[in-house]
Design a protein around this motif. Structure first.
Motif, PDB file in Angstrom:
ATOM      1  N   UNK A   1     -10.405 -16.989 -21.575  1.00 36.70           N
ATOM      2  CA  UNK A   1     -11.122 -16.533 -20.380  1.00 36.70           C
ATOM      3  C   UNK A   1     -11.531 -17.720 -19.511  1.00 36.70           C
ATOM      4  N   UNK A   2     -12.006 -18.794 -20.148  1.00 31.63           N
ATOM      5  CA  UNK A   2     -12.389 -19.991 -19.399  1.00 31.63           C
ATOM      6  C   UNK A   2     -11.177 -20.595 -18.688  1.00 31.63           C
ATOM      7  N   UNK A   3     -10.044 -20.623 -19.369  1.00 23.40           N
ATOM      8  CA  UNK A   3      -8.817 -21.145 -18.778  1.00 23.40           C
ATOM      9  C   UNK A   3      -8.413 -20.308 -17.570  1.00 23.40           C
ATOM     10  N   UNK A   4      -8.521 -18.997 -17.712  1.00 22.94           N
ATOM     11  CA  UNK A   4      -8.192 -18.104 -16.604  1.00 22.94           C
ATOM     12  C   UNK A   4      -9.142 -18.331 -15.432  1.00 22.94           C
ATOM     13  N   UNK A   5     -10.411 -18.581 -15.735  1.00 23.17           N
ATOM     14  CA  UNK A   5     -11.381 -18.857 -14.679  1.00 23.17           C
ATOM     15  C   UNK A   5     -11.037 -20.126 -13.915  1.00 23.17           C
ATOM     16  N   UNK A   6     -10.628 -21.166 -14.636  1.00 31.38           N
ATOM     17  CA  UNK A   6     -10.233 -22.416 -13.996  1.00 31.38           C
ATOM     18  C   UNK A   6      -9.018 -22.197 -13.097  1.00 31.38           C
ATOM     19  N   UNK A   7      -8.059 -21.438 -13.582  1.00 27.51           N
ATOM     20  CA  UNK A   7      -6.867 -21.141 -12.787  1.00 27.51           C
ATOM     21  C   UNK A   7      -7.230 -20.382 -11.515  1.00 27.51           C
ATOM     22  N   UNK A   8      -8.154 -19.442 -11.634  1.00 30.12           N
ATOM     23  CA  UNK A   8      -8.555 -18.637 -10.479  1.00 30.12           C
ATOM     24  C   UNK A   8      -9.213 -19.497  -9.410  1.00 30.12           C
ATOM     25  N   UNK A   9     -10.165 -20.320  -9.819  1.00 35.29           N
ATOM     26  CA  UNK A   9     -10.848 -21.198  -8.865  1.00 35.29           C
ATOM     27  C   UNK A   9      -9.853 -22.156  -8.217  1.00 35.29           C
ATOM     28  N   UNK A  10      -8.982 -22.738  -9.031  1.00 35.12           N
ATOM     29  CA  UNK A  10      -7.997 -23.691  -8.523  1.00 35.12           C
ATOM     30  C   UNK A  10      -7.066 -23.039  -7.505  1.00 35.12           C
ATOM     31  N   UNK A  11      -6.606 -21.841  -7.824  1.00 31.43           N
ATOM     32  CA  UNK A  11      -5.671 -21.139  -6.939  1.00 31.43           C
ATOM     33  C   UNK A  11      -6.284 -20.874  -5.568  1.00 31.43           C
ATOM     34  N   UNK A  12      -7.502 -20.373  -5.530  1.00 35.96           N
ATOM     35  CA  UNK A  12      -8.123 -20.026  -4.252  1.00 35.96           C
ATOM     36  C   UNK A  12      -8.511 -21.268  -3.448  1.00 35.96           C
ATOM     37  N   UNK A  13      -9.007 -22.297  -4.124  1.00 34.30           N
ATOM     38  CA  UNK A  13      -9.366 -23.519  -3.397  1.00 34.30           C
ATOM     39  C   UNK A  13      -8.118 -24.182  -2.831  1.00 34.30           C
ATOM     40  N   UNK A  14      -7.045 -24.210  -3.613  1.00 37.12           N
ATOM     41  CA  UNK A  14      -5.802 -24.802  -3.119  1.00 37.12           C
ATOM     42  C   UNK A  14      -5.237 -23.982  -1.958  1.00 37.12           C
ATOM     43  N   UNK A  15      -5.337 -22.683  -2.054  1.00 42.19           N
ATOM     44  CA  UNK A  15      -4.866 -21.818  -0.955  1.00 42.19           C
ATOM     45  C   UNK A  15      -5.642 -22.094   0.327  1.00 42.19           C
ATOM     46  N   UNK A  16      -6.953 -22.309   0.192  1.00 41.08           N
ATOM     47  CA  UNK A  16      -7.793 -22.524   1.368  1.00 41.08           C
ATOM     48  C   UNK A  16      -7.647 -23.923   1.954  1.00 41.08           C
ATOM     49  N   UNK A  17      -7.420 -24.930   1.087  1.00 40.03           N
ATOM     50  CA  UNK A  17      -7.514 -26.322   1.540  1.00 40.03           C
ATOM     51  C   UNK A  17      -6.238 -27.130   1.343  1.00 40.03           C
ATOM     52  N   UNK A  18      -5.251 -26.607   0.608  1.00 33.62           N
ATOM     53  CA  UNK A  18      -4.033 -27.339   0.260  1.00 33.62           C
ATOM     54  C   UNK A  18      -4.356 -28.549  -0.624  1.00 33.62           C
TER      55      UNK A  18
END
Length: 255
Positions: free
Chosen positions: A108-125
Motif C-alpha cells: 500500500x505504501x509503495x502504491x501511495x508513492x507511485x500515486x504521488x509521483x505520477x500526479x506530481x510528474x504529470x503536473x510539473x514534468x
C-alpha cells in the motif's frame, strides 16, 4: 456473521486507505509549490480559507458539496475524490492479496508513492528526489518482507531497466528524464527483475498510445515531450497487483 464482519472490516480498510490518500492529495498539491505538507492546516486553494474536519471527509464531502468549496463556491477538481477512491481500492486490494501483514502495509505504501509521483510528474514534468528516496526505502524493506523474490532478482530489478534507460539517454539526449531513470532503479529493488521488465513494457505500451493520440490530435508536436513518469507508475502498480498472473500466462506460451 462472518460475512458481516468481513464487510465491516473492508469498509474500515477502505476508509483508512481513502483517508491516507486524502493526505496524499495535500502532498501532490504542496510539494511542487515548495510548501510544507507536515505543518499548516488544509485550506481551499482558491480562497485560502482553512478547512474544518467536516470539509475533509473523503469522497463524500466532494459529493455533498457538489464539487465546490463551502466558502467561496470555487470548483474543486474531481481529481481529489478520485485519488481518495483509488486509495480505498488499493487498501482493499492489498489486504485481499496479502492479508493483514507487513507485506500489505508495504504494498500500500509503495502504491501511495507511485500515486504521488505520477500526479506530481504529470503536473510539473519533474519527479522530486524525495519520492525516489521513499521508493528506495520501501525497496530495502521489501528485501526482508517478501521471500518470493530473491535478493539477486531485486538487485537485477534495480538495473535491468534503469541502466538501459540511462544508456539510451546518453545516445539520445532527452529520451528519458533523470527522475524516470532514478525511479525505475529504486522501484526495481521492490519489484525484482521480472515485474520491473513487465512494468516497463506496460508503460511503453501506454505511453506510446498516449503519444500517438497527442500527435493525431495535434496537441503536441513530434519533438515535444510529455511526462512519462505516470505511465511508469501505472505499469508498476499493475505489475504489483496482476503482474504474476500475466507473467505465468505468458510463460504458458513458451512451454
Amino acid at each position: 456473521m462472518e460475512t458481516v464482519l468481513e464487510v465491516f472490516l473492508n469498509i474500515i480498510i477502505f476508509l483508512i486507505g481513502a483517508s491516507i490518500f486524502s493526505f496524499l492529495n495535500v502532498v501532490i498539491y504542496r510539494v511542487p509549490r515548495k510548501l510544507s505538507f507536515v505543518s499548516g492546516r488544509s485550506m481551499c486553494p482558491q480562497c485560502g480559507k482553512n478547512l474544518k474536519a467536516i470539509d475533509m471527509i473523503p469522497i463524500l464531502n466532494w459529493i455533498f458539496l457538489k464539487g465546490k468549496c463551502r466558502f467561496c463556491k470555487g470548483k474543486i477538481s474531481i481529481r481529489y475524490p478520485l485519488v481518495e477512491l483509488l486509495g480505498g481500492i488499493a487498501a482493499i486490494a492489498s489486504a485481499y492479496i496479502y492479508g493483514y501483514t507487513l507485506q500489505t502495509v508495504l504494498i500500500f505504501a509503495f502504491f501511495g508513492i507511485l500515486t504521488v509521483t505520477a500526479f506530481v510528474d504529470y503536473d510539473t514534468m519533474e519527479i522530486p528526489n524525495e519520492f525516489v528516496v521513499a521508493a528506495l526505502i520501501i525497496g530495502v524493506f521489501a528485501f526482508f518482507a517478501f521471500s518470493d523474490i530473491s535478493f539477486l532478482s531485486r538487485l537485477a530489478g534495480g538495473v535491468c531497466v534503469s541502466l538501459p534507460m540511462l544508456l539510451i539517454t546518453f545516445l539520445i539526449p532527452g529520451a528519458f528524464g533523470g527522475g524516470d531513470i532514478k525511479l525505475m532503479a529504486a522501484c526495481g529493488l521492490f519489484l525484482g527483475w521480472q515485474l520491473t521488465l513487465l512494468s516497463f513494457f506496460l508503460a511503453v505500451l501506454g505511453g506510446g498510445a498516449y503519444g500517438g493520440w497527442l500527435l493525431i490530435t495535434k496537441k503536441k508536436g513530434r519533438k515535444e515531450h510529455f511526462a512519462f513518469g505516470p505511465f511508469l507508475c501505472a505499469g508498476m502498480a499493475a505489475a504489483v497487483f496482476i503482474g504474476t498472473p500475466i507473467i505465468n500466462w505468458y510463460a504458458g506460451f513458451l512451454i
